[in-house]
Design an enzyme around this catalytic site. Structure first.
Site, PDB file in Angstrom:
ATOM      1  N   LYS A  80       0.833  -1.209   0.000  1.00 34.77           N
ATOM      2  CA  LYS A  80       0.000   0.000   0.000  1.00 34.77           C
ATOM      3  C   LYS A  80       0.867   1.259   0.000  1.00 34.77           C
ATOM      4  CE  LYS A  80      -3.900   2.384   0.375  1.00 34.77           C
ATOM      5  NZ  LYS A  80      -4.717   2.408   1.611  1.00 34.77           N
ATOM      6  N   GLY A 300       0.704 -17.412  -7.239  1.00 31.65           N
ATOM      7  CA  GLY A 300      -0.035 -18.001  -6.136  1.00 31.65           C
ATOM      8  C   GLY A 300       0.866 -18.324  -4.954  1.00 31.65           C
ATOM      9  N   ASP A 342      -4.380 -17.865   6.311  1.00 30.63           N
ATOM     10  CA  ASP A 342      -4.057 -18.323   4.965  1.00 30.63           C
ATOM     11  C   ASP A 342      -3.676 -19.792   4.894  1.00 30.63           C
ATOM     12  OD1 ASP A 342      -4.350 -15.640   4.574  1.00 30.63           O
ATOM     13  OD2 ASP A 342      -2.404 -15.304   3.632  1.00 30.63           O
ATOM     14  N   HIS A 480     -22.131  14.767  -1.503  1.00 26.71           N
ATOM     15  CA  HIS A 480     -21.757  15.393  -2.769  1.00 26.71           C
ATOM     16  C   HIS A 480     -20.684  16.459  -2.546  1.00 26.71           C
ATOM     17  CE1 HIS A 480     -22.358  16.466  -6.938  1.00 26.71           C
ATOM     18  NE2 HIS A 480     -22.494  17.752  -6.606  1.00 26.71           N
TER      19      HIS A 480
END
Length: 505
Positions: A80, A300, A342, A480
């Site tokens: 990041k 992977g 994981d 907005h």
């Protein structure tokens, strides 16, 4: 961080069940990544006697790091930060349009960036050590393997063998990048994500031989490096394929080269030190070559279980993936041995899921809680140059589960306000919401491609987790001007065939 401190050893290294049959710890955590550390700290706060065993096997290229696991050292955090470096480069290009006088060209210094990122990671390593110490969690920097179902063995510096026993054991060893061992030169000359963030010098012209890791290619292109990505089959496998295609289109239009449907066969080092990569076009069978400074494998990951001697404890693994098999309570085939993160079969490979699953597991073990981890509607973001955030089902998954006639997809192409003055390309800025067609149209999935996608997706993830309907989203007032308001303005369905391009406010 590869040496175990003498002060830690003197503080209570176990010798199996030497104290009148008592075990050394209430909980032993194997693996000092995000999930394992969360387990250890949670259990210590509940007053339990806890130990953490962690060891980083250096990569084939010799890269090593400290406590904290993949996310802290070679994953989310450095990725990041380097992504942010690339985004800043884009903002510098925008700056003159907003009145800033910036001398061009603006060079990038890899060494300075890498040193800053690496120093931050080292501060996190130290912070984790301090947190364990403050909570009186014993930390052993040893490579653990099972002796039996309650005992692990590790070898400390100098060859001293340490035996540790515990009533409960949690395996949280994560995974490591996969190397394509069938390709000549792959191990000798290639690097992986274990190495890229710790390079002291720029990787230069880079070839990413990858099926999934577009993030590294994105930030390398963004800081001005010549980057090529080879994709054999499907990019971003497991994600919505329309969104994945748009991610690729954006990257390709902003300088990243792609070789689709190609497979590498050989990597050789040339006399001048460059790497020659040979690959084959899977459709035509034609062979081609290219010369690069760095080859990065991103094909992977494999679970880090090989050295654990799981068979000694009786822990079952998947014969296909070697990942540990668990039930809904994170329990393995052995009643008091658990696994999270994981290393577990069928779980999202995401830091926050490991952390939450670990904390909930410890609360069940030591607080009498019955709360289970819910792996549905887990949000995530791919930090490619144009970020892709998603939560819930992809369009393909929704159709497969409910049928095309029962799914409604609302979508829009939009232009971020910050892109307008600078004249930035917004052709891939896109959002879609996948819903059930029957009113009130339950939201099944949200997919957002644009700036700050992670920040946008996080908020909407709560609504979707709570069972939000399309009708409720349409009654939500937007903020907005933001990109996230485009989600609550989705009025056009794919089924209608109308142009989904947003015009005006």
């Amino acid at each position: 961080d590869l040496d175990i401190e003498s002060s830690v050893l003197s503080g209570g290294g176990g010798i199996g069940e030497g104290r009148a049959g008592q075990r050394d710890y209430d909980l032993l955590v194997i693996g000092g990544g995000s999930g394992g550390l969360a387990c250890a700290k949670e259990a210590a706060q509940l007053g339990r006697k806890v130990a953490v065993v962690d060891y980083v096997e250096p990569s084939p290229q010799g890269t090593r790091w400290g406590l904290g696991g993949t996310c802290v050292n070679v994953g989310c955090i450095p990725k990041k930060l380097m992504h942010q470096a690339a985004l800043l480069g884009g903002l510098i290009q925008d700056a003159p349009h907003y009145g800033w006088e910036v001398a061009q060209p603006v060079p990038h210094d890899w060494r300075k960036m890498a040193e800053a990122v690496q120093n931050h990671v080292k501060s996190l390593n130290w912070g984790h050590r301090v947190q364990l110490q403050d909570r009186k969690v014993k930390y052993f920097n040893i490579k653990a393997s099972f002796v039996d179902e309650h005992t692990v063995c590790g070898v400390a510096k100098g060859g001293k063998e340490i035996l540790l026993s515990a009533d409960h054991i949690i395996i949280a060893t994560g995974g490591r990048p996969r190397y394509p061992m069938h390709i000549e030169g792959a191990l000798e000359y290639g690097i992986t994500s274990d190495d890229i963030f710790w390079l002291k010098e720029s990787p230069g012209k880079t070839r990413h031989l990858t099926d999934v890791a577009l993030e590294c290619a994105g930030f390398l292109t963004g800081i001005g490096l010549d980057t090529t990505v080879m994709i054999r089959s499907i990019p971003l496998r497991g994600f919505d394929q329309q969104m994945s295609s748009m991610v690729i289109e954006h990257m390709a239009s902003h300088g990243t080269r792609f070789l689709r449907g190609c497979a590498p066969s050989r990597v050789r080092r040339l006399p001048d030190g460059h790497l020659q990569v040979t690959w084959e076009d899977c459709t035509t069978g034609k062979e081609d070559t290219g010369t690069f400074d760095t080859v990065l494998w991103a094909i992977g990951r494999v679970p880090d279980t090989r050295s654990l001697n799981l068979e000694k404890a009786g822990v079952d693994t998947s014969p296909d993936t070697q990942k540990i098999l668990v039930d809904s309570r994170e329990g393995t085939s052995v009643p008091h041995i658990y696994a999270i993160g994981d290393v577990v079969e069928g779980r999202p490979e995401l830091t926050p899921t490991a952390i939450m699953a670990g904390r909930l597991l410890v609360q069940r073990l030591f607080r009498g809680s019955s709360d289970l981890m819910d792996y549905d509607n887990v949000p995530t973001t791919v930090f490619t140059p144009l970020e892709y955030g998603c939560v819930g089902l992809s369009e393909e998954e929704a159709v497969a589960r409910h049928g095309q006639e029962h799914v409604e997809v609302y979508h829009a192409h939009y232009k971020p306000l910050e892109f307008t003055v600078a004249g930035r390309d917004a052709s891939q800025c896109y959002v879609k919401m996948v819903c059930l067609r029957e009113p009130p149209q339950l939201v099944l999935g949200l997919h957002f491609l644009g700036p700050n996608a992670g920040e946008v997706t996080q908020g909407f993830a709560l609504g979707i987790k709570c069972g939000a309907s399309y009708a409720q989203v349409m009654r939500t007032v937007g903020i907005h001007p933001t990109c996230s308001e485009e989600v609550v303005k989705l009025r056009i369905s794919k089924r209608s065939g109308l142009d989904p391009t947003v015009t005006g406010c």
